[in-house]
Design a protein around this motif. Structure first.
Motif, mmCIF file in Angstrom:
data_model
loop_
_atom_site.group_PDB
_atom_site.id
_atom_site.type_symbol
_atom_site.label_atom_id
_atom_site.label_comp_id
_atom_site.label_asym_id
_atom_site.label_seq_id
_atom_site.Cartn_x
_atom_site.Cartn_y
_atom_site.Cartn_z
ATOM 1 N N ASP A 27 -14.738 3.531 28.147
ATOM 2 C CA ASP A 27 -16.073 3.058 27.771
ATOM 3 C C ASP A 27 -17.116 4.165 27.877
ATOM 4 O OD1 ASP A 27 -15.054 0.545 27.379
ATOM 5 O OD2 ASP A 27 -15.725 -0.261 29.300
ATOM 6 N N GLU A 28 -16.795 5.250 28.558
ATOM 7 C CA GLU A 28 -17.772 6.308 28.809
ATOM 8 C C GLU A 28 -17.964 7.187 27.579
ATOM 9 O OE1 GLU A 28 -19.723 6.815 31.304
ATOM 10 O OE2 GLU A 28 -18.952 5.292 32.687
ATOM 11 N N GLU A 55 -12.372 3.745 31.784
ATOM 12 C CA GLU A 55 -13.113 4.987 31.578
ATOM 13 C C GLU A 55 -13.325 5.278 30.094
ATOM 14 O OE1 GLU A 55 -12.607 8.319 34.689
ATOM 15 O OE2 GLU A 55 -10.607 7.445 34.537
ATOM 16 N N ASN A 111 -19.270 10.134 27.240
ATOM 17 C CA ASN A 111 -19.012 11.572 27.342
ATOM 18 C C ASN A 111 -17.574 11.921 26.976
ATOM 19 O OD1 ASN A 111 -18.639 10.502 30.355
ATOM 20 N ND2 ASN A 111 -17.391 12.333 30.132
ATOM 21 N N SER A 117 -17.067 10.381 39.425
ATOM 22 C CA SER A 117 -18.010 10.046 38.359
ATOM 23 C C SER A 117 -17.195 9.683 37.128
ATOM 24 C CB SER A 117 -18.931 11.235 38.066
ATOM 25 O OG SER A 117 -19.760 11.501 39.162
ATOM 26 N N GLY A 135 -15.248 9.116 33.953
ATOM 27 C CA GLY A 135 -15.208 9.785 32.654
ATOM 28 C C GLY A 135 -15.361 11.286 32.728
#
Length: 789
Positions: A162-163, A160, A165, A120, A122
């Motif tokens: 861009d995530e 990643e 969280n 998953s 990030g």
């Protein structure tokens, strides 16, 4: 590191590059594929990480360190375990096949030593920061003072970043004085659909700096740094720095001759630069231009070795996607694979004899020396680092309750009672909440057990003698971690804390609270924590349209279905305080179980494996039935249901309810009792466990065990065939609607299918037809007999 060890490090890098790519090639082009569908495996993404991972695992890491491997570098991780003799060839050959190593590293599905599951995007990055916080939490306690502190490391794909969280985790780390955390970014500047935007990392770097991280740029490899020291090298360095990402990738794919032409066109009129270029063959020039810092194993080893502090550190490692392979730099290489012809040519280039593709030391000139080197690598010295801790006995829970009390209030009283005591289990409880601690009834626990921080911070309101119900003091001995409002961080912390027994050998009992509708806001991280088999209790409260004045978005509808569907999570929705006591007493033990997967033939549930627990609670006070201690009640509350009002032999109607609508169901049963025979009331505490046991028993019967019977089948099996079921829940009606299929009874399910609105509880219950009058109307419509007055 000696020159000999440096040479062995380079050999390991080349071995991992070959083995990871051959494993992917074998799965796609050699192994039989009856489906005819591409297997995949991310060769180019693995190649860009191979030097980083070699330097990290074979030079920098110690056994107490933990790593979340970039998902698409999973093949390199498995190749590393294979090289070390920790993984067999059969599983390597079955990569992405049934029984083989997983596409992305998995704690629960892979047999090799995976620290954190990834996949998953990030989430594997962010959990390392929370694991570091958990490590500090444990080390601050008397029972955890002997814990050796390790670094929590994430290997990060640049896409990643861009995530969202990730940035939520950065902020939480800053607030909690994060340390001993490394994020190593594979900055290959290529994602699935294109090239990373120019100048992105300058922005990202400022964010890391704002949250107190050290940022280390690793842009140039040893070959490039040496060339920059030659006459004309400064001009070459400036050209590399100015070259756009897309252009650099395209030139890399085209190779040395094209590099030469482009550099000569741009820089060739300068004598020193021309001489620098001319001194190198096409192959040597290509190797120089591809020798970015992240693709230079010695550079990465030296950079890691230079870190002598515990501050959080972000390494920006410039790499070539597909480095060292024929598909290096190509825009389509993310999902692309080497063709059979490309692989055959590359095999010759890598000096791997035909027929020795799977040999661990194929093509190695000094195999004995390499074996000796591998035997001295510190990270692998302790073997598999899966720890355990003794089980904590679950104390008996018996909390005096008011005549009327909500399950949320009862939950708070149970924890307050534990806080007053001195049980070993209470000492290991760590609570957490995303800025809703007080409104989810954790306040009394926190007042007694305090908040955690690595350095003590007094409560200014106490110091100034200002009255407040919250006496919140931060201290290393505290047992509550207060989070900001991001629910993703809540579940990432619960996931990290719920793995503490395995990661650190020290068991925690994590308990989190969140407004129930916002369980879905953190659902990706909840699923991620469950996939790793993390152990925790999450209380979603308040729930449903019973949270009447708050309105639509604050009223949960689908969370009961989430509780049923989520693997690794046992979901309960008790209505009464004594049910909650029984469930929590069981849950404290269930969290600590680690048995085999054989089902209990009484319920056909696999309870001995253990898991996490979800409690859906409410703020609505209900009149309590009084303390019940009989075994049928206690066991039924755990198994998922019991008869609150047992049906008679000629039962015409059963009303089955779950949760806050208990009073409506009970009242409706009383209203129809004079007009229908032998009315039964089924108290469902867990539709999740009822349904899981039922489907498991059906599977067992299909295997030939005709005597397999589930708990719900025993409950409903004695009812007359013409008995009607009416179900009701403050949630989606499908949660209980399936009950009619168990023994073939006609069923009308009541529940909530649409967003709610503000109002009084009674108004909303009537609007959604989960009130007593609606239940009575369904009974009248479903059964024949005298009208119900």
């Amino acid at each position: 590191m000696t020159d000999t060890d440096s040479a062995h490090l380079k050999t390991v890098e080349q071995r991992l590059l070959w083995l990871s790519h051959w494993m992917i090639h074998h799965a796609n082009h050699v192994r039989p594929n009856p489906d005819g569908i591409k297997v995949g495996g991310h060769q180019a993404s693995s190649a860009s990480m191979v030097s980083i991972m070699t330097a990290l695992y074979f030079s920098a890491l110690r056994p107490e360190d933990r790593v979340a491997v970039k998902p698409h570098a999973g093949p390199v991780f498995h190749a590393m375990q294979y090289l070390m003799g920790h993984l067999d060839r059969d599983r390597m050959e079955a990569f992405r096949g049934f029984g083989g190593v997983q596409s992305y590293p998995s704690r629960t599905k892979d047999v090799d030593d995976v620290d954190f599951s990834t996949g998953s995007v990030g989430l594997g990055v962010a959990i390392t920061s929370f694991a570091s916080l958990v490590q500090d939490y444990i080390a601050a306690k008397d029972w955890g003072a002997d814990l050796p502190l390790g670094r929590m490391v994430a290997l990060v794909g640049d896409a990643e970043l861009d995530e969202g969280n990730i940035y939520e985790a950065l902020q939480e780390g800053w607030k909690n004085d994060l340390r001993n955390c490394w994020w190593i970014i594979d900055y290959n500047r290529q994602s699935l659909d294109g090239i990373v935007r120019e100048g992105l990392f300058e922005r990202v770097e400022k964010i890391f700096d704002a949250f107190g991280w050290d940022v280390v740029r690793v842009k140039y490899g040893a070959l490039q740094r040496a060339a920059f020291g030659e006459p004309g090298g400064e001009a070459l360095c400036a050209w590399i720095d100015a070259c756009p990402n897309a252009e650099y990738s395209a030139l890399t794919f085209q190779g040395g001759a094209v590099w030469r032409k482009r550099l000569m066109d741009d820089l060739g009129d300068q004598g020193d630069v021309t001489a620098l270029i001319d001194r190198r063959s096409d192959a040597e020039l290509a190797a120089l231009m591809e020798n970015l810092g992240g693709n230079c194993v010695q550079t990465m080893a030296d950079v890691f070795a230079d870190i002598d502090h515990d501050r959080p550190t972000c390494f920006l490692a410039y790499t070539i996607k597909g480095w060292g392979t024929p598909i290096a730099g190509h825009k389509d290489n993310h999902g692309g694979l080497m063709t059979k012809a490309q692989m055959a040519e590359w095999q010759r280039h890598m000096d791997i004899p035909e027929g020795q593709e799977w040999e661990r030391f194929a093509g190695v000139a000094d195999a004995d020396g390499l074996r000796d080197f591998l035997g001295r690598v510190p990270f692998f010295a302790r073997g598999v680092r899966r720890y355990s801790d003794d089980k904590l006995p679950s104390p008996a829970l018996s909390v005096a309750s008011d005549r009327e009390i909500s399950t949320q209030m009862a939950f708070g009283k149970i924890l307050d009672d534990l806080a007053r005591g001195d049980s070993a289990l209470a000492a290991r409880i760590v609570t957490t909440s995303p800025d809703v601690t007080g409104t989810t009834s954790l306040g009394p626990w926190v007042n007694r057990r305090k908040l955690f921080a690595r350095t003590s911070r007094p409560d200014a309101f106490i110091e100034h003698r200002i009255p407040s119900t919250a006496k919140w003091e931060f201290t290393p001995k505290g047992q509550h971690v207060e989070l900001g409002i991001a629910e993703m961080n809540l579940f990432l912390l619960l996931g990290a804390a719920g793995l503490s027994h395995s990661l650190f050998g020290k068991r925690l009992i994590p308990i989190g609270t969140v407004y129930d509708p916002f369980v879905h806001r953190g659902l990706d991280a909840l699923n991620y924590a469950s996939y790793q088999d993390a152990r925790f209790i999450i209380a979603g409260t308040p729930s449903g349209v019973t949270l009447a004045p708050e309105g639509g978005a604050h009223q949960s509808v689908g969370t009961p279905l989430t509780g049923m569907a989520q693997d690794g999570l046992a979901s309960f929705e008790p209505a009464f305080a004594d049910e909650l006591e029984v469930i929590m007493e069981w849950a404290f033990d269930y969290l600590q179980r680690d048995g085999e997967g054989d089902p209990d033939e009484r319920t056909w549930l696999r309870d001995e494996t253990g898991g996490a627990v979800y409690l859906r609670l409410t703020t609505k006070p209900l009149e309590q039935p009084g303390k019940r201690h009989d075994d049928a009640f206690r066991q039924g509350a755990i198994d998922g249901a019991y008869w609150l009002r047992p049906p008679g032999p000629n039962c015409e109607v059963v009303i089955a309810y779950q949760g806050a609508v208990a009073d409506e169901a009970i009242a409706a049963a009383g209203m129809i009792g004079g007009a229908r025979r032998d009315v039964g009331v089924l108290a469902v505490t867990s539709a999740d466990r009822l349904n899981a046991g039922w489907t498991a028993a059906q599977r067992e019967r299909a295997r030939g065990n005709s005597g397999a019977t589930a708990h719900v089948e025993r409950l409903l099996g004695a009812l007359p065939r013409d008995c009607a079921l009416v179900t009701v829940i403050d949630g989606h009606p499908a949660t209980l609607g399936w009950l009619g299929a168990v023994a073939g009874h006609r069923t009308i399910p009541h529940g909530v299918e649409h967003f709610g609105q503000t109002g009084m509880i009674g108004d909303l219950y009537r609007h959604f037809r989960i009130d007593r009058q609606a239940l009575v109307a369904s009974v009248q419509g479903l059964t024949s007999g005298a009208p119900v007055r």
